[in-house]
Every structure is written in C-alpha cells, then in structure tokens.
Motif scaffolding. Structure first.
Motif, PDB file in Angstrom:
ATOM      1  N   TYR A 266       5.197  -0.714   8.271  1.00  0.00           N
ATOM      2  CA  TYR A 266       5.456   0.581   8.788  1.00  0.00           C
ATOM      3  C   TYR A 266       6.468   0.454   9.597  1.00  0.00           C
ATOM      4  N   ALA A 267       7.874   0.510   9.012  1.00  0.00           N
ATOM      5  CA  ALA A 267       8.986  -0.209   9.664  1.00  0.00           C
ATOM      6  C   ALA A 267       9.337   0.927  10.681  1.00  0.00           C
ATOM      7  N   GLY A 268       9.150   2.199  10.692  1.00  0.00           N
ATOM      8  CA  GLY A 268       9.797   3.278  11.310  1.00  0.00           C
ATOM      9  C   GLY A 268      11.240   3.190  11.221  1.00  0.00           C
ATOM     10  N   VAL A 269      11.908   3.413  12.426  1.00  0.00           N
ATOM     11  CA  VAL A 269      13.543   3.533  12.400  1.00  0.00           C
ATOM     12  C   VAL A 269      13.975   1.897  12.269  1.00  0.00           C
ATOM     13  N   GLY A 270      13.109   0.968  12.419  1.00  0.00           N
ATOM     14  CA  GLY A 270      13.596  -0.454  12.159  1.00  0.00           C
ATOM     15  C   GLY A 270      13.596  -1.411  13.391  1.00  0.00           C
ATOM     16  N   PRO A 271      12.797  -1.135  14.388  1.00  0.00           N
ATOM     17  CA  PRO A 271      12.709  -2.210  15.575  1.00  0.00           C
ATOM     18  C   PRO A 271      12.326  -3.640  15.153  1.00  0.00           C
ATOM     19  N   ALA A 276      15.648  -8.549  12.738  1.00  0.00           N
ATOM     20  CA  ALA A 276      15.152  -9.551  11.786  1.00  0.00           C
ATOM     21  C   ALA A 276      16.289  -9.964  10.743  1.00  0.00           C
ATOM     22  N   ALA A 277      16.854  -8.685  10.280  1.00  0.00           N
ATOM     23  CA  ALA A 277      18.029  -8.928   9.249  1.00  0.00           C
ATOM     24  C   ALA A 277      19.088  -9.533  10.005  1.00  0.00           C
ATOM     25  N   ARG A 278      19.418  -9.326  11.320  1.00  0.00           N
ATOM     26  CA  ARG A 278      20.596  -9.673  11.978  1.00  0.00           C
ATOM     27  C   ARG A 278      20.250 -11.333  12.154  1.00  0.00           C
ATOM     28  N   ARG A 279      19.339 -11.741  12.040  1.00  0.00           N
ATOM     29  CA  ARG A 279      19.012 -13.323  12.242  1.00  0.00           C
ATOM     30  C   ARG A 279      19.210 -14.134  10.860  1.00  0.00           C
ATOM     31  N   GLY A 280      19.204 -13.110   9.707  1.00  0.00           N
ATOM     32  CA  GLY A 280      19.473 -13.502   8.638  1.00  0.00           C
ATOM     33  C   GLY A 280      18.303 -13.453   7.532  1.00  0.00           C
ATOM     34  N   CYS A 281      17.236 -13.020   8.109  1.00  0.00           N
ATOM     35  CA  CYS A 281      16.012 -12.983   7.325  1.00  0.00           C
ATOM     36  C   CYS A 281      16.345 -11.780   6.023  1.00  0.00           C
ATOM     37  N   LYS A 282      15.399 -12.112   4.880  1.00  0.00           N
ATOM     38  CA  LYS A 282      15.301 -11.140   4.007  1.00  0.00           C
ATOM     39  C   LYS A 282      14.098 -10.201   4.134  1.00  0.00           C
ATOM     40  N   VAL A 283      14.319  -9.052   4.359  1.00  0.00           N
ATOM     41  CA  VAL A 283      13.272  -7.830   4.745  1.00  0.00           C
ATOM     42  C   VAL A 283      13.137  -7.021   3.526  1.00  0.00           C
ATOM     43  N   LEU A 284      11.684  -6.934   3.360  1.00  0.00           N
ATOM     44  CA  LEU A 284      11.225  -5.550   2.565  1.00  0.00           C
ATOM     45  C   LEU A 284      10.652  -4.593   3.656  1.00  0.00           C
ATOM     46  N   ALA A 285      11.318  -3.349   3.676  1.00  0.00           N
ATOM     47  CA  ALA A 285      10.808  -2.430   4.861  1.00  0.00           C
ATOM     48  C   ALA A 285      10.205  -1.303   4.181  1.00  0.00           C
ATOM     49  N   ASN A 286       9.285  -0.787   4.586  1.00  0.00           N
ATOM     50  CA  ASN A 286       8.676   0.542   4.183  1.00  0.00           C
ATOM     51  C   ASN A 286       8.265   1.720   5.105  1.00  0.00           C
ATOM     52  N   ASP A 287       8.455   2.856   4.870  1.00  0.00           N
ATOM     53  CA  ASP A 287       7.827   3.981   5.972  1.00  0.00           C
ATOM     54  C   ASP A 287       7.538   5.105   4.939  1.00  0.00           C
ATOM     55  N   LEU A 288       6.628   5.767   5.425  1.00  0.00           N
ATOM     56  CA  LEU A 288       5.875   6.682   4.597  1.00  0.00           C
ATOM     57  C   LEU A 288       6.937   8.061   5.164  1.00  0.00           C
ATOM     58  N   ASN A 289       7.165   8.342   6.522  1.00  0.00           N
ATOM     59  CA  ASN A 289       7.982   9.296   6.918  1.00  0.00           C
ATOM     60  C   ASN A 289       9.367   9.455   6.313  1.00  0.00           C
ATOM     61  N   VAL A 309      18.222  -6.123   3.646  1.00  0.00           N
ATOM     62  CA  VAL A 309      17.037  -5.226   3.584  1.00  0.00           C
ATOM     63  C   VAL A 309      17.054  -4.596   2.387  1.00  0.00           C
ATOM     64  N   THR A 310      15.811  -4.349   2.017  1.00  0.00           N
ATOM     65  CA  THR A 310      15.501  -3.287   0.842  1.00  0.00           C
ATOM     66  C   THR A 310      14.469  -2.158   1.400  1.00  0.00           C
ATOM     67  N   CYS A 311      14.854  -1.030   1.729  1.00  0.00           N
ATOM     68  CA  CYS A 311      14.185  -0.012   2.200  1.00  0.00           C
ATOM     69  C   CYS A 311      13.299   0.748   1.203  1.00  0.00           C
ATOM     70  N   HIS A 312      11.906   1.175   1.605  1.00  0.00           N
ATOM     71  CA  HIS A 312      11.169   2.051   0.690  1.00  0.00           C
ATOM     72  C   HIS A 312      10.487   3.127   1.453  1.00  0.00           C
ATOM     73  N   ASN A 313      10.359   4.167   0.661  1.00  0.00           N
ATOM     74  CA  ASN A 313       9.585   5.411   1.375  1.00  0.00           C
ATOM     75  C   ASN A 313       8.387   5.667   0.440  1.00  0.00           C
ATOM     76  N   LYS A 314       7.266   4.692   0.659  1.00  0.00           N
ATOM     77  CA  LYS A 314       6.284   4.804   0.055  1.00  0.00           C
ATOM     78  C   LYS A 314       5.035   4.920   0.910  1.00  0.00           C
ATOM     79  N   ASP A 315       3.776   5.406   0.376  1.00  0.00           N
ATOM     80  CA  ASP A 315       2.495   4.896   1.267  1.00  0.00           C
ATOM     81  C   ASP A 315       2.322   3.476   1.292  1.00  0.00           C
ATOM     82  N   ALA A 316       1.902   2.886   2.378  1.00  0.00           N
ATOM     83  CA  ALA A 316       1.777   1.402   2.546  1.00  0.00           C
ATOM     84  C   ALA A 316       0.785   0.939   1.692  1.00  0.00           C
ATOM     85  N   VAL A 317      -0.196   1.584   1.022  1.00  0.00           N
ATOM     86  CA  VAL A 317      -1.376   1.174   0.119  1.00  0.00           C
ATOM     87  C   VAL A 317      -0.433   0.643  -1.000  1.00  0.00           C
ATOM     88  N   ASP A 318       0.227   1.581  -1.599  1.00  0.00           N
ATOM     89  CA  ASP A 318       1.054   1.571  -2.753  1.00  0.00           C
ATOM     90  C   ASP A 318       2.177   0.422  -2.680  1.00  0.00           C
TER      91      ASP A 318
END
Length: 556
Positions: A266-271, A276-289, A309-318
C-alpha cells in the motif's frame, strides 16, 4: 499548549538540540505569560465565534528600566535578558529611548533585580518605572488566543498537522461552532499557511483519503513536502499523507540495506518506496488509488529513483497473488541473491485481513526457499489490555497459525484515540508457511457461520470457556423444552424467554437468568384440589308399603 507535528517531523537530526532549546524557551515564556493575568487577552473575548481582532486590545502597566544614555545598552540588555517581556510582535527594547520593558511577573520591585548589581553601573532604583503599554491581537500567539476564546470547561484544540502550506485539523464536536474563528486565527498566526482544512469524514478504506472542509484560505491542495531527505508532491485532497508517521517510515528504511528488496503493498505516494530506492533497494510498489499511483510515479521521477522502482496500480490481493508470488519464486530461490526481502503492509484498518493469502502462496511449487521474507504489517489495537498481545492475536487469527517462532518484534507506532493504538508486527514468512506445509486453523467457515465484528473474531481463552458453558446450559434448556412438546403454549413461552437472555451480559446475570428459566420449565404442576361433593337433591323417600299393597292387588 498546542504542540504541532511540524516540530516533531520537519527538523533534521543535526538540529534537534537547537530545536529542543528553542521549544523549551517558548514553553517557558508561554507559561510565564499565562501566569500573569495582566498579560492574558481580555476576558470579554470568551465564547467569540466570529473573529473580531479589535476586541483583543487592552492597556496594562508594566515595569520599564530607563538606562542612562552614557551606558552601553547592549551590555545592559544581555545582563537583564531573562527579565524581558517577550510577546508576539512586541519589542521589549526601545533603542531610541534607551528603555527596556520588563516582565511584570518577574519584576515587581527594585529588589527583584538585586542579582544584577546595577548599582555598580551607576543605575539606581529611580531607573525602574511603571508605564502603560498597548496590547493588541497581534501580540498573542494562536494558543493563547484559543485558551482565551474557547470553552474553559472543555478540551481545547490539542494538535494539528502541517502539510506544506496546509494546516489540517480534526476538530471535536464541541469545537465545530468555533471552526471559522479557529481557521482564521491559524491562518493569521502560522507562517506560510495559506489553507486551513478540517477533516469532515473518516478515512475511506478503499482509497485511504477523507473528505475535508475548507475553513480558511485558498482551496489549493497541491503541496510539496520533504521527509527523510526526499521530496514529495501530491494533491492532499485525493491521497493519504500523515506527517505523524515520518518516524515510523524512517525506522523501516533504516532496516534496509542496499542489496535488499522491498514489496510495498500500500505504497501511497511513496513514503517507504522513495527513500528505500534512494538507498539502492529494488522496490515493487503498489497502490489501488489512481491518484496515489500517479503521485508515486511522479515522486520516483522527482527523486531520480525510477530505475529502482516498479509501480503497480492494482488491488493488494491481486498484487500478492501475482507480482509478489512471482518475485518470491525468483528471488528466494536464487542462490546468488544478496540481501533480504521486506514486505510493508501499511493499511492498519484492514492489512491484517490480507495475511490470509500468504499461507500456501507457493503451494505446489517444487522449490527450496533460501530467504525468509520479513513482513511489517500495521494494525489498530483496541482495548485497555496489553496492546502488543492484541496486535499479535490479530495477526495470528488472520494468518491462521502461531507466530511465536516467526516473530521479530511488535512495536508501538502512535496513539490514534483513547484505548486505540496503531501497532506494527514484524514476522518472518517461513518456507513451510509459504508452501502450505503449516497447519492453518479453520477460520473461514467460522466467519461465514458467525458474521461478527473484527473485535468479536478475536476471542480470548476466557471468552471461549464462557461460551462453551453457556452453550451447554442452553442445550439443557432445549432438551427439557423438547420433552414437553405436548404443551405448545409452554414451548413458545420458553423459546421467547430464552431469546431474551443476552450472552454478552455479566456472567452472574446470565447464570441467574438460566437458573430461573430452568426452574420454570422443570417445576412440577401443583396438585389439583379434591373435588367438592355434589349437593344432595331434594327427593322424597319411596313408600314401600304402598307399593307392596299395589303389587298384591295387581296379582289378585
């Protein structure tokens, strides 16, 4: 005193000591002024609902120190600094007149300045005089004005959040008649504030935003805020953002190493995602809104971390069943993978309910997991009992298994309301759990049969034992009532009385009701009274001699 979240959120750690000192100084002067009735706003403003700035004007007499013009005014000011009258937009030192305004509570007579040894500077008691000054609306801070205006016998405005140029309030019902005044005062007193809004409805769990009412200022909700070294831009009216969570965001980000992977459900606007991405982590982010998703993409680009970062706009269950599952199969089985896997689930109203999709997520896959993902799930713990235990029971209930051997920590995040805290439970997803080899408690069938609230779905052992005993008592009552099928009226009466018994009542009260009902059913009928003898009828006795004579005559 009103403490804003800005003081806790928007200062870097390098300046915490300076901020702490300035806050203590502000508190000292606040209470110093509030202890002096002459420095209070006029009593006539109590209960004001439409702001009248002219009503705050008043004239008072305060002590002044007249410094000879042949003396060094700066040296005198430094020596007498703690005795100065400090108020909003008021200059205690008048350089042209060599006059210093002193605090009336600190200086009431010449002897109060004895420790300064002003006599050595050839300044005598005649230099201390009392003169009138004019105080206006501009000379009081917002908290002092609210203390003077709002009802004294009720809770005052306790806190607010600052998001960019927006001040966000959550007013209680008794403050709503004063909302316009509150909005105008805050707009006047808070620097760079252009918009004041009040939360009008609760957060919508679908998109995690809420309706707001504009109290004062411009209807401009596009904001730019900085948190944990990252810049975020978004429309505050369409997304969820809470500056009170900045410390929690920082805690999670500090757990991450450069080689780690983060799944932000539930990434929201990315807090979580952006730092986390600025630290060099690979991130899979998702938010339904959709608005949050678009702001997330823009913020990744704004902070130059889009490649991580890879962003998705899906329901969290999916998202769990597809993207998370596929990524776990790839990363957890990769012998060359470095770093750990973290899963953040920051939707405290319903995140724990989505834990049901992790047991058996990789069932049927012929793999050996080399990494155990660490889940950080947030929830609301309600009640007066141990909040950590309540949070753990919630997680175990929806996960369907005990987390004792998987638990990393249970942490308090913040207080939301009386007897309601936001908690974080961090635990590991083991290979047995993901592959479906862990026995999962039966939960779904119970939920279908018993449509109860979330709190009711979390019974303690004591409640379970109590329900078993009550069920046993109810069974006894039913068996007795079935034995008396012949009396239909009696059966209906028993059923009606049984329905009136509230299981949620106190144990003693419920037991007493069951005992009374049981006694009513099994009680024997009272013996019928003996029938009264029938009254004798008035009949004359037959004349046997006459009958015998008649028979003889008939025989002849």
């Amino acid at each position: 005193m009103i403490i804003t979240t800005k003081a806790l959120t928007f200062f870097p750690h390098s300046g915490l000591q300076t901020t702490h000192r300035s806050l203590l100084a502000r508190l000292r002067h606040y209470f110093k002024n509030m202890l002096c009735p002459d420095l209070h706003p006029p009593a006539t403003v109590r209960g004001m609902k439409q702001l009248d700035r002219s009503a705050f004007s008043k004239t008072i007499k305060v002590p002044h120190l007249l410094v000879p013009k042949d003396k060094n005014l700066n040296d005198i000011c430094r020596a007498i600094k703690k005795y100065l009258l400090k108020m909003e937009r008021y200059k205690p030192v008048i350089t042209e007149e060599y006059k210093i305004t002193l605090h009336p509570l600190a200086v009431q007579k010449w002897e109060d300045l004895a420790e300064l040894n002003l006599e050595k500077l050839d300044i005598g008691s005649e230099a201390l005089v009392w003169e009138e000054i004019q105080l206006k609306y501009e000379n009081w801070k917002y908290d002092e004005i609210f203390k003077a205006v709002l009802p004294a016998d009720k809770e005052a405005l306790s806190s607010f959040s600052k998001i960019g140029h927006i001040i966000h309030l959550n007013l209680k019902d008794h403050l709503l008649p004063y909302k316009e005044l509150i909005g105008q005062v805050i707009c006047d007193k808070i620097a760079d504030c252009r918009t004041v809004v009040n939360k009008s409805l609760s957060i919508d769990n679908t998109y995690r935003n809420f309706q707001m009412e504009l109290l004062c200022g411009e209807p401009d909700y596009r904001v730019s805020v900085k948190e944990n070294g990252c810049l975020f831009e978004f429309d505050f009216s369409k997304v969820y953002w809470n500056p009170r969570l900045s410390t929690e965001h920082e805690k999670i980000v500090k757990m991450l190493a450069k080689t780690d992977t983060l799944f932000d459900l539930y990434a929201g606007v990315g807090p979580f995602t952006v730092p986390a991405a600025r630290r060099g982590c690979k991130v899979l982010a998702n938010d339904l809104n959709p608005d949050s998703y678009q702001a997330l993409v823009n913020n990744c680009a704004l902070n130059k971390v889009s490649k991580h970062v890879t962003c998705h706009n899906k329901d969290a269950v999916d998202f769990i069943k597809h993207e998370v599952k596929q990524a776990l199969l790839e990363k957890c089985t990769d012998e060359g993978m470095e770093g750990d896997i973290h899963i953040t689930m920051n939707l405290p109203a319903m995140a724990v309910e989505h834990l049901v999709h992790f047991p058996g997520l990789l069932k049927g896959e012929d793999v050996v997991l080399r990494k155990q993902p660490l889940v950080h799930v947030y929830c609301f713990a309600k009640g007066i009992e141990d909040k950590k235990q309540i949070a753990r029971e919630l997680v175990e209930h929806w996960l369907g298994t005990d987390v004792a051997d998987k638990l990393k920590e249970i942490a308090f995040v913040r207080n939301v309301a009386p007897n309601k805290d936001m908690m974080r439970v961090s635990f590991y997803l083991t290979e047995d759990l993901l592959l479906g080899r862990t026995a999962v408690k039966k939960r779904q069938h119970e939920e279908e049969d018993s449509p109860q609230s979330e709190e009711a779905k979390r019974p303690s052992n004591k409640m379970k034992d109590q329900r078993k005993q009550l069920a046993k008592k109810a069974k006894t009552v039913f068996s007795v009532s079935q034995a008396k099928k012949g009396n239909l009226k009696k059966t209906k009466e028993v059923s009606s009385n049984l329905k009136k018994i509230q299981v949620n009542d106190k144990r003693e009260k419920v037991d007493k009701k069951f005992e009374d009902l049981h006694a009513q059913i099994v009680s024997k009928k009272a013996a019928k009274p003996a029938p009264k003898p029938l009254p004798a009828k008035n009949k004359s006795k037959p004349d046997t001699k006459k009958i015998e004579a008649d028979l003889n005559e008939m025989q002849m």
